[in-house]
Design a protein around this motif. Sequence first.
Motif, mmCIF file in Angstrom:
data_model
loop_
_atom_site.group_PDB
_atom_site.id
_atom_site.type_symbol
_atom_site.label_atom_id
_atom_site.label_comp_id
_atom_site.label_asym_id
_atom_site.label_seq_id
_atom_site.Cartn_x
_atom_site.Cartn_y
_atom_site.Cartn_z
ATOM 1 N N TRP A 163 0.850 -1.190 0.000
ATOM 2 C CA TRP A 163 0.000 0.000 0.000
ATOM 3 C C TRP A 163 0.877 1.229 0.000
ATOM 4 O O TRP A 163 1.773 1.348 0.827
ATOM 5 N N ASN A 164 0.622 2.117 -0.926
ATOM 6 C CA ASN A 164 1.439 3.327 -1.059
ATOM 7 C C ASN A 164 2.931 2.984 -1.131
ATOM 8 O O ASN A 164 3.757 3.612 -0.458
ATOM 9 N N ALA A 165 3.242 1.980 -1.937
ATOM 10 C CA ALA A 165 4.618 1.572 -2.230
ATOM 11 C C ALA A 165 5.354 1.013 -1.015
ATOM 12 O O ALA A 165 6.590 0.954 -1.002
ATOM 13 N N ARG A 166 4.610 0.619 -0.017
ATOM 14 C CA ARG A 166 5.249 0.054 1.169
ATOM 15 C C ARG A 166 4.639 -1.321 1.440
ATOM 16 O O ARG A 166 3.442 -1.511 1.281
ATOM 17 N N ALA A 167 5.492 -2.257 1.866
ATOM 18 C CA ALA A 167 5.046 -3.613 2.156
ATOM 19 C C ALA A 167 4.815 -3.797 3.645
ATOM 20 O O ALA A 167 5.597 -3.309 4.478
ATOM 21 N N TYR A 168 3.755 -4.501 3.962
ATOM 22 C CA TYR A 168 3.399 -4.801 5.342
ATOM 23 C C TYR A 168 3.246 -6.318 5.476
ATOM 24 O O TYR A 168 2.762 -6.988 4.557
ATOM 25 N N TRP A 169 3.637 -6.835 6.642
ATOM 26 C CA TRP A 169 3.590 -8.278 6.865
ATOM 27 C C TRP A 169 2.831 -8.593 8.146
ATOM 28 O O TRP A 169 2.975 -7.900 9.155
ATOM 29 N N GLY A 170 2.106 -9.712 8.101
ATOM 30 C CA GLY A 170 1.504 -10.247 9.307
ATOM 31 C C GLY A 170 2.515 -11.125 10.023
ATOM 32 O O GLY A 170 3.641 -11.341 9.554
ATOM 33 N N GLN A 171 2.112 -11.690 11.146
ATOM 34 C CA GLN A 171 3.030 -12.427 12.008
ATOM 35 C C GLN A 171 3.230 -13.869 11.563
ATOM 36 O O GLN A 171 4.133 -14.517 12.065
ATOM 37 N N GLY A 172 2.435 -14.372 10.660
ATOM 38 C CA GLY A 172 2.590 -15.748 10.219
ATOM 39 C C GLY A 172 1.720 -16.708 11.003
ATOM 40 O O GLY A 172 1.479 -16.523 12.194
ATOM 41 N N THR A 173 1.267 -17.742 10.310
ATOM 42 C CA THR A 173 0.487 -18.799 10.955
ATOM 43 C C THR A 173 1.000 -20.137 10.426
ATOM 44 O O THR A 173 1.214 -20.305 9.229
#
Length: 114
Positions: A98-108
């Motif tokens: 989003w808006n050229a930035r990557a975001y990550w969740g914590q993993g499952t």
Amino acid sequence: VQLQASGGGLVQAGGSLRLSCAASRSIFSINVMAWYRQAPGMQRELVAVDTSSSDISYADIVKGRFTISRDNAKNTVYLQMNSLKPEDTAVYYCNAVWNARAYWGQGTQVTVSS
């Protein structure tokens, strides 16, 4: 954007799981929502992608078995995984761009027994 992944677990080969990724904001305008996975000793790999223009693509190894979908009203992205194989065992991560930035969740963790 904060992402919370859930739905992993232990399943026998041939079984199904549905992963969920809840976002802290509206996903309607998020350019890309995706699922990645990382098995022990392996690099993280792309599993499925859903863009804001509804372009969907899958890694060849999961085509026909996995389905990515969005529920914009719930700000949630899903990964339906069917016909699971032991080689699908990995930690699955939700990703947003989003808006050229990557975001990550914590993993499952997904573990498929033979």
